[in-house]
Motif scaffolding. Structure first.
Motif, PDB file in Angstrom:
ATOM      1  N   ASP A 108       0.674  -1.188  -0.035  1.00 54.22           N
ATOM      2  CA  ASP A 108       0.310   0.227   0.212  1.00 54.22           C
ATOM      3  C   ASP A 108       1.100   1.088   0.020  1.00 54.22           C
ATOM      4  O   ASP A 108       0.205   1.933  -0.732  1.00 54.22           O
TER       5      ASP A 108
ATOM      6  N   THR B  59       2.966   1.541  -3.802  1.00 58.13           N
ATOM      7  CA  THR B  59       1.370   2.240  -4.493  1.00 58.13           C
ATOM      8  C   THR B  59       1.657   3.450  -4.645  1.00 58.13           C
ATOM      9  O   THR B  59       1.593   4.100  -5.084  1.00 58.13           O
TER      10      THR B  59
ATOM     11  N   GLU C  24       2.184   6.515  -6.611  1.00 62.83           N
ATOM     12  CA  GLU C  24       1.560   6.753  -7.692  1.00 62.83           C
ATOM     13  C   GLU C  24       1.997   8.783  -7.417  1.00 62.83           C
ATOM     14  O   GLU C  24       1.428   9.454  -8.428  1.00 62.83           O
TER      15      GLU C  24
ATOM     16  N   ARG D 248      -3.618   4.051  -9.361  1.00 60.45           N
ATOM     17  CA  ARG D 248      -3.011   3.875  -8.823  1.00 60.45           C
ATOM     18  C   ARG D 248      -3.504   2.638  -8.938  1.00 60.45           C
ATOM     19  O   ARG D 248      -3.037   1.247  -7.569  1.00 60.45           O
TER      20      ARG D 248
ATOM     21  N   LEU E  20      -1.631   0.400 -11.113  1.00 60.37           N
ATOM     22  CA  LEU E  20       0.052   0.052  -9.855  1.00 60.37           C
ATOM     23  C   LEU E  20      -0.396  -1.104  -9.456  1.00 60.37           C
ATOM     24  O   LEU E  20       0.953  -1.829  -9.320  1.00 60.37           O
ATOM     25  N   ALA E  21      -1.137  -0.697  -8.256  1.00 58.98           N
ATOM     26  CA  ALA E  21      -1.998  -2.147  -7.454  1.00 58.98           C
ATOM     27  C   ALA E  21      -1.766  -3.508  -7.604  1.00 58.98           C
ATOM     28  O   ALA E  21      -1.050  -4.307  -7.584  1.00 58.98           O
TER      29      ALA E  21
END
Length: 120
Positions: A87, A90, A94, A108, A111-112
């Protein structure tokens, strides 16, 4: 701007990293470079190089993240340490994504998803 401390073998690494950052990305997957270590001079290298990833106005030239010792300790105390680390990773990626890379929410999510797949 920070300063990269002189470390054995670092000159070549900086040249390689600069080459990666300077290449146009287009639709290619961005390369991921992970530098790990808890040695004081190693941490100084990472924070010094991080400053090179921003232009004079402070805008990001390439997405980057720095997961420090405090975050690692926080993750180790968590029931889901992987989630804490991913988390934060990410979030930082971002925040440092160059402006021309698309909408923040889509960034986001993408990416996650990619981080989770790579982590597995």
């Amino acid at each position: 701007m920070g300063r990269i401390p002189p470390l054995t073998g670092v000159k070549e690494l900086v040249t390689v990293l600069d080459g990666l950052v300077g290449r146009p990305v287009g639709r290619r997957v961005l390369p991921a470079v992970v530098l790990e270590g808890n040695h004081e001079r190693g941490a100084a290298f990472v924070t010094g190089y991080r400053d090179r990833l921003r232009d004079a106005s402070g805008a990001a030239l390439a997405p980057h993240a720095l997961l420090g010792e405090a975050l690692v300790e926080q993750a180790q105390r968590s029931v889901e340490p992987d989630v804490v680390l991913l988390d934060e990773l990410t979030r930082q990626l971002e925040q440092t994504m160059p402006a021309a890379a698309g909408a923040a929410r889509a960034q986001r999510r993408t990416l996650a998803e990619k981080l989770c797949v790579a982590w597995e």
